[in-house]
Design a protein around this motif. Structure first.
Motif, PDB file in Angstrom:
ATOM      1  N   ASN A  84     -54.551  32.377   6.234  1.00 23.36           N
ATOM      2  CA  ASN A  84     -54.763  31.249   5.327  1.00 23.36           C
ATOM      3  C   ASN A  84     -53.705  31.280   4.226  1.00 23.36           C
ATOM      4  O   ASN A  84     -53.727  32.164   3.377  1.00 23.36           O
ATOM      5  CB  ASN A  84     -56.157  31.321   4.695  1.00 23.36           C
ATOM      6  CG  ASN A  84     -57.217  30.744   5.614  1.00 23.36           C
ATOM      7  OD1 ASN A  84     -57.000  29.712   6.231  1.00 23.36           O
ATOM      8  ND2 ASN A  84     -58.348  31.405   5.720  1.00 23.36           N
ATOM      9  N   LEU A  85     -52.797  30.341   4.257  1.00 25.21           N
ATOM     10  CA  LEU A  85     -51.787  30.226   3.208  1.00 25.21           C
ATOM     11  C   LEU A  85     -51.837  28.808   2.656  1.00 25.21           C
ATOM     12  O   LEU A  85     -52.286  27.880   3.324  1.00 25.21           O
ATOM     13  CB  LEU A  85     -50.387  30.520   3.750  1.00 25.21           C
ATOM     14  CG  LEU A  85     -50.146  31.900   4.388  1.00 25.21           C
ATOM     15  CD1 LEU A  85     -48.683  32.028   4.792  1.00 25.21           C
ATOM     16  CD2 LEU A  85     -50.533  33.022   3.452  1.00 25.21           C
ATOM     17  N   GLY A  86     -51.377  28.663   1.447  1.00 27.22           N
ATOM     18  CA  GLY A  86     -51.372  27.325   0.871  1.00 27.22           C
ATOM     19  C   GLY A  86     -50.778  27.305  -0.517  1.00 27.22           C
ATOM     20  O   GLY A  86     -50.501  28.343  -1.115  1.00 27.22           O
ATOM     21  N   ASN A  87     -50.600  26.093  -1.027  1.00 27.49           N
ATOM     22  CA  ASN A  87     -50.182  25.944  -2.418  1.00 27.49           C
ATOM     23  C   ASN A  87     -51.399  26.222  -3.286  1.00 27.49           C
ATOM     24  O   ASN A  87     -52.446  25.599  -3.126  1.00 27.49           O
ATOM     25  CB  ASN A  87     -49.647  24.533  -2.661  1.00 27.49           C
ATOM     26  CG  ASN A  87     -48.405  24.269  -1.840  1.00 27.49           C
ATOM     27  OD1 ASN A  87     -47.538  25.126  -1.735  1.00 27.49           O
ATOM     28  ND2 ASN A  87     -48.332  23.086  -1.232  1.00 27.49           N
ATOM     29  N   GLY A 372     -41.763  28.717   5.877  1.00 28.17           N
ATOM     30  CA  GLY A 372     -42.414  27.734   5.022  1.00 28.17           C
ATOM     31  C   GLY A 372     -42.860  28.362   3.718  1.00 28.17           C
ATOM     32  O   GLY A 372     -42.097  29.072   3.061  1.00 28.17           O
ATOM     33  N   ILE A 373     -44.125  28.148   3.364  1.00 30.15           N
ATOM     34  CA  ILE A 373     -44.633  28.631   2.080  1.00 30.15           C
ATOM     35  C   ILE A 373     -44.814  30.143   2.102  1.00 30.15           C
ATOM     36  O   ILE A 373     -45.030  30.749   3.150  1.00 30.15           O
ATOM     37  CB  ILE A 373     -45.973  27.941   1.736  1.00 30.15           C
ATOM     38  CG1 ILE A 373     -47.001  28.184   2.839  1.00 30.15           C
ATOM     39  CG2 ILE A 373     -45.774  26.479   1.482  1.00 30.15           C
ATOM     40  CD1 ILE A 373     -48.360  27.608   2.527  1.00 30.15           C
ATOM     41  N   SER A 374     -44.713  30.750   0.915  1.00 27.94           N
ATOM     42  CA  SER A 374     -44.947  32.185   0.742  1.00 27.94           C
ATOM     43  C   SER A 374     -46.196  32.371  -0.102  1.00 27.94           C
ATOM     44  O   SER A 374     -46.430  31.618  -1.050  1.00 27.94           O
ATOM     45  CB  SER A 374     -43.757  32.848   0.048  1.00 27.94           C
ATOM     46  OG  SER A 374     -42.585  32.715   0.830  1.00 27.94           O
ATOM     47  N   ASP A 375     -46.992  33.395   0.258  1.00 26.06           N
ATOM     48  CA  ASP A 375     -48.244  33.606  -0.467  1.00 26.06           C
ATOM     49  C   ASP A 375     -48.709  35.042  -0.281  1.00 26.06           C
ATOM     50  O   ASP A 375     -48.886  35.507   0.850  1.00 26.06           O
ATOM     51  CB  ASP A 375     -49.311  32.643   0.041  1.00 26.06           C
ATOM     52  CG  ASP A 375     -50.580  32.684  -0.790  1.00 26.06           C
ATOM     53  OD1 ASP A 375     -50.517  33.160  -1.924  1.00 26.06           O
ATOM     54  OD2 ASP A 375     -51.626  32.231  -0.301  1.00 26.06           O
TER      55      ASP A 375
END
Length: 414
Positions: A84-87, A372-375
């Motif tokens: 689960n990744l997200g802004n 893509g996004i990093s988290d």
């Protein structure tokens, strides 16, 4: 940077030497075998062998290591997974305990420590004896209770007798009132001593029967783990002096610090994902319990308390945590940041080749990916078409593999 370069060069040299060096006797044996096969088969076998070596050593984007080499450089692999990744809103915090889930234990009376039953780290249950203390005052209190209790029996009989005489008009009111006063006063003293004995963990009924206890138990008011033991055998412990510290880690919570600009996005019941230094690859869940109403001055942030489950009791008070408040969360393919290798504008990962297996050797292919996004230490990736998600990737040592591949390519050019 110079030291890092030297270490990397040393490791690469080890890998190249381990991969390419062969004993002279083995080389001689191979040459003789090749010559013999050439004579027997008109040179066909020799050509096939040469083609096989060229393919294995010069194949682009491939690194082959022995098991020993992989262990030497600390290579680690892991199956590709979705996360689960997200802004989201990134927050930090500390694991803490509510006041009712921790206890500092002190004696009600002073005494000398005669026995200690626990050590730090022990799991204890509510009411369990932690130590015993003894003192002459404890014995004197029991003796006083026995005397007062026996006296109360006589005063009760005297009071009842004079009350009967007073009701019949035989005894004066003054005698009745004195008997009543003495009886009530002694009853109060006996009840007070009885309550004190109960606080000390002594059975007052046994004392009334003539039994005297030389030591009193120190018990815990909650279940949990022993954090500290601040006494030794023979120590004199004054009244209200701290002897033990107990905490119930099963009811631990997280105290997050949220900055002013993000407060409007925090609501009670919201989920927060977080990780600890001891378990960086595991995402734990917390649920917002309450949002503070007062800003801290340094830093200027609001406290947000969140409940967590700690069934294994391996999360401890005082641990630092990093978390994120879910905003636009989605399931994506993700790899640790250390698994990503950058070469100019392009990014790659190393995938273990399980189709071409050789004894005591590991084969890795360099695969280009889009990120893509990093988290929380992970990076979203997109695989090229035709690459299955059921792959094993290098999570640690990817840059060393990249350096080894470049070194091999430079060697081939020479």
């Amino acid at each position: 940077m110079r030291n890092i370069a030297i270490v990397s060069a040393a490791i690469i040299t080890f890998l190249m030497v381990g991969c390419n060096d062969k004993p002279e006797s083995e080389m001689g044996h191979n040459e003789n075998s090749s010559t013999s096969e050439k004579m027997k088969n008109n040179g066909d076998a020799h050509v096939e062998e040469g083609e096989h070596n060229e393919e294995e050593e010069g194949e682009e984007g491939v690194v082959i290591l022995t098991m020993q080499q992989a262990e030497t450089i600390g290579l680690e692999t892991k199956t590709l997974e979705e996360r689960n990744l997200g802004n989201n809103i990134k927050v930090t915090g500390m694991l803490e305990l509510f006041p009712q889930d921790q206890a500092n234990i002190s004696p009600f009376v002073g005494g000398n420590v005669s026995s200690i039953k626990v050590v730090p780290g022990d799991n204890v249950r509510k009411g369990q004896v932690l130590a015993y203390i003894e003192h002459p005052d404890i014995i004197a209190m029991q003796q006083e209770y026995q005397e007062k209790n026996d006296e109360l029996v006589f005063l009760k009989q005297d009071f009842e007798r004079k009350q009967t005489l007073y009701d019949k008009g035989v005894s004066s009111g003054k005698e009745f009132q004195m008997a009543q006063s003495q009886y009530r006063s002694t009853t109060s003293s006996v009840n007070g001593l009885r309550s004190q004995l109960r606080l000390l963990g002594i059975n007052p009924d046994k004392v009334a029967e003539g039994q005297i206890y030389s030591a009193v138990p120190i018990t815990t008011p909650i279940s949990g783990y022993v954090d500290e033991v601040m006494i030794s055998l023979g120590d004199y412990v004054a009244q209200q002096s701290k002897m033990f510290s107990i905490s119930d880690n099963s009811k631990i919570y997280v105290n997050f610090k949220v900055y002013e600009k993000d407060i409007k996005q925090i609501k009670k019941g919201q989920q927060i994902h977080f990780s600890t230094a001891s378990r960086p690859d595991e995402l734990l869940k917390a649920t917002v319990r309450s949002v503070g109403k007062t800003f801290n001055t340094d830093p200027k942030a609001l406290e947000v308390l969140a409940d967590i489950e700690n069934k294994d009791k391996d999360l401890l008070p005082g641990m630092y945590v990093e978390g994120r408040i879910v905003q636009g969360e989605k399931m994506v393919l993700a790899v640790p940041e250390d698994a990503i290798v950058k070469n100019g504008e392009k990014t790659f990962i190393f995938v273990q080749d399980n189709d071409k297996k050789e004894e005591n050797k590991l084969r890795f292919n360099m695969v280009p990916v889009n990120i893509g996004i990093s988290d929380l230490g992970y990076v979203e990736i997109s695989l090229p078409s035709g690459i299955s998600k059921d792959i094993t990737i290098v999570t640690k040592g990817a840059y060393i593999l990249s350096s080894e591949m470049i070194k091999s390519e430079l060697g081939d050019d020479d």
